[in-house]
Design a protein around this motif. Sequence first.
Motif, PDB file in Angstrom:
ATOM      1  N   SER A 249      -3.901   1.789   1.717  1.00  0.00           N
ATOM      2  CA  SER A 249      -3.006   2.223   0.637  1.00  0.00           C
ATOM      3  C   SER A 249      -1.563   2.350   1.108  1.00  0.00           C
ATOM      4  CB  SER A 249      -3.490   3.560   0.048  1.00  0.00           C
ATOM      5  OG  SER A 249      -3.619   4.544   1.058  1.00  0.00           O
ATOM      6  N   ARG A 250      -1.217   1.589   2.147  1.00  0.00           N
ATOM      7  CA  ARG A 250       0.191   1.555   2.555  1.00  0.00           C
ATOM      8  C   ARG A 250       0.970   0.637   1.612  1.00  0.00           C
ATOM      9  NH1 ARG A 250       0.006  -1.017   8.145  1.00  0.00           N
ATOM     10  NH2 ARG A 250      -1.373  -2.357   6.928  1.00  0.00           N
ATOM     11  N   GLU A 251       2.239   0.921   1.436  1.00  0.00           N
ATOM     12  CA  GLU A 251       3.051   0.098   0.546  1.00  0.00           C
ATOM     13  C   GLU A 251       3.220  -1.318   1.088  1.00  0.00           C
ATOM     14  OE1 GLU A 251       6.668   2.040  -0.551  1.00  0.00           O
ATOM     15  OE2 GLU A 251       5.624   3.756  -1.466  1.00  0.00           O
ATOM     16  N   THR A 252       3.080  -1.502   2.399  1.00  0.00           N
ATOM     17  CA  THR A 252       3.190  -2.848   2.976  1.00  0.00           C
ATOM     18  C   THR A 252       2.043  -3.751   2.563  1.00  0.00           C
ATOM     19  OG1 THR A 252       2.113  -1.991   4.979  1.00  0.00           O
ATOM     20  CG2 THR A 252       4.517  -2.112   4.989  1.00  0.00           C
ATOM     21  N   THR A 254       0.968  -4.491  -0.356  1.00  0.00           N
ATOM     22  CA  THR A 254       1.355  -5.335  -1.488  1.00  0.00           C
ATOM     23  C   THR A 254       2.000  -6.633  -1.018  1.00  0.00           C
ATOM     24  OG1 THR A 254       1.696  -3.387  -2.877  1.00  0.00           O
ATOM     25  CG2 THR A 254       2.696  -5.434  -3.618  1.00  0.00           C
ATOM     26  N   SER A 255       2.899  -6.531  -0.060  1.00  0.00           N
ATOM     27  CA  SER A 255       3.571  -7.740   0.422  1.00  0.00           C
ATOM     28  C   SER A 255       2.593  -8.674   1.106  1.00  0.00           C
ATOM     29  CB  SER A 255       4.719  -7.371   1.375  1.00  0.00           C
ATOM     30  OG  SER A 255       4.251  -6.622   2.478  1.00  0.00           O
ATOM     31  N   GLY A 299      -4.309   4.408  -3.628  1.00  0.00           N
ATOM     32  CA  GLY A 299      -4.542   3.182  -4.400  1.00  0.00           C
ATOM     33  C   GLY A 299      -3.648   2.057  -3.939  1.00  0.00           C
ATOM     34  N   GLY A 300      -2.847   1.530  -4.866  1.00  0.00           N
ATOM     35  CA  GLY A 300      -1.983   0.394  -4.554  1.00  0.00           C
ATOM     36  C   GLY A 300      -2.578  -0.942  -4.926  1.00  0.00           C
ATOM     37  N   SER A 301      -3.588  -0.948  -5.800  1.00  0.00           N
ATOM     38  CA  SER A 301      -4.236  -2.192  -6.222  1.00  0.00           C
ATOM     39  C   SER A 301      -3.237  -3.122  -6.894  1.00  0.00           C
ATOM     40  CB  SER A 301      -5.384  -1.885  -7.184  1.00  0.00           C
ATOM     41  OG  SER A 301      -6.337  -1.038  -6.569  1.00  0.00           O
ATOM     42  N   VAL A 302      -3.459  -4.434  -6.725  1.00  0.00           N
ATOM     43  CA  VAL A 302      -2.481  -5.415  -7.212  1.00  0.00           C
ATOM     44  C   VAL A 302      -3.168  -6.749  -7.483  1.00  0.00           C
ATOM     45  CG1 VAL A 302      -1.862  -6.208  -4.877  1.00  0.00           C
ATOM     46  CG2 VAL A 302      -0.175  -6.381  -6.740  1.00  0.00           C
ATOM     47  N   ILE A 303      -2.624  -7.491  -8.439  1.00  0.00           N
ATOM     48  CA  ILE A 303      -3.047  -8.867  -8.701  1.00  0.00           C
ATOM     49  C   ILE A 303      -1.827  -9.755  -8.523  1.00  0.00           C
ATOM     50  CG2 ILE A 303      -4.089 -10.469 -10.349  1.00  0.00           C
ATOM     51  CD1 ILE A 303      -5.302  -8.066 -11.798  1.00  0.00           C
ATOM     52  N   PRO A 314       1.731  -3.085  -8.389  1.00  0.00           N
ATOM     53  CA  PRO A 314       0.671  -2.232  -7.825  1.00  0.00           C
ATOM     54  C   PRO A 314       0.588  -0.890  -8.539  1.00  0.00           C
ATOM     55  CG  PRO A 314       2.599  -2.243  -6.391  1.00  0.00           C
ATOM     56  CD  PRO A 314       2.877  -3.246  -7.470  1.00  0.00           C
ATOM     57  N   LEU A 315      -0.626  -0.351  -8.558  1.00  0.00           N
ATOM     58  CA  LEU A 315      -0.905   0.910  -9.237  1.00  0.00           C
ATOM     59  C   LEU A 315      -1.058   2.008  -8.182  1.00  0.00           C
ATOM     60  CD1 LEU A 315      -1.640   2.448 -11.850  1.00  0.00           C
ATOM     61  CD2 LEU A 315      -4.021   1.732 -11.491  1.00  0.00           C
TER      62      LEU A 315
END
Length: 365
Positions: A249-252, A254-255, A299-303, A314-315
């Motif tokens: 759930s790190r912000e990295t 997503t990238s 969380g941080g889930s993403v499509i 991301p959520l």
Amino acid sequence: MSTSNQPSSGSAAATAASPATAALDEDIVLALVQDSPVAFDQAGSLAKLGVLTRQAAQKARDSLSRPNPDAKVVVVFPEAFLCAYPRGLDFGAKIGSRTPEGRSWFARYHASSIPVSDVEGAQMSAIRAAARDNNITLVVGVIERCDGPETGPKRETYGSKNPGGSGTLYCTALTISPRGDLLSAHRKLTPTATERLVWGFGDGAGVRVVDTPAGRLGCVICWENYMPLHRMALYAKGVEIYCAPTADSRETWTSSMKHIAAEGRCFVVSCNQFNTRSDFPDDYPAYEGAKPDEIVTRGGSVIAGPLGETLAGPLWDERGILTAVVRRSQLTEAKMDFDPTGHYSRPDVFRLVVDDGAKEAVSFS
């Protein structure tokens, strides 16, 4: 919460398309569920899976511009959703010593896990029913135990033929067809850091891409996504929907997911849990003194789409369902200028060999 995105309008009109092109232009809905299981509670978690799958399937179909009860839908759940990612728990282990309390927690964890090879048993039947009853392709992270019987299809038809032992657990991603068939059981190849204490190692038989109504689908779990050759193996096998159940759930993160989507020219669906302290048992030792609403996993889930664009998410810091409406033709469009296993693969320079359990290792060049 639900987020929907329509595909780009650059595809050929369906009215003028050939049957093959029409299939490419058909709407597909990718969905994910960011939530928590009833940790260490198998029955409660399976019941929650059924409820959330139904909700996600409905949201996915509601996201379409025109009603289509037969729409091709993929729903992805997080890593270890059945029945816990044991965040913060050390199972009483230090180098050279273990505690009785830690062993007791491991036994409790084992009891809440899923006997995957018992495909026709009660637990797997409940998971398969969640896909079949909602007419969706289902991807869900489970903790797999191997002490149950082998019923239904042989192990090697959907994953590793390794029986796995009576006490070993595996972090596994299941793919279930809309008919309720077990298509794939991918065991995490390399558990990360102290995960290695409680999870065994998968093998190449689980590195597979399977045909689904929505497209060719493969799973890579959490930090397996940082294994470049693992990613390349899925690209070479023709992955179109790249599912990445995770606990990161790190912000990295997503990238990383956007990079993989652009690198593989595929759709990436990455799903993490959202947990608060209250989602774990009252006697869970990892968060003593924490308030019930204290967030444990953000969380941080993403499509992401095949050009690296964000389609949903991301959520963060809440439970929710994300959706994205896509078309397979977008994959072809994205490969016009970069195809990782085509004109950009340079087979005269590079060669990938994958031992997937077949009689001979598979070579991609």
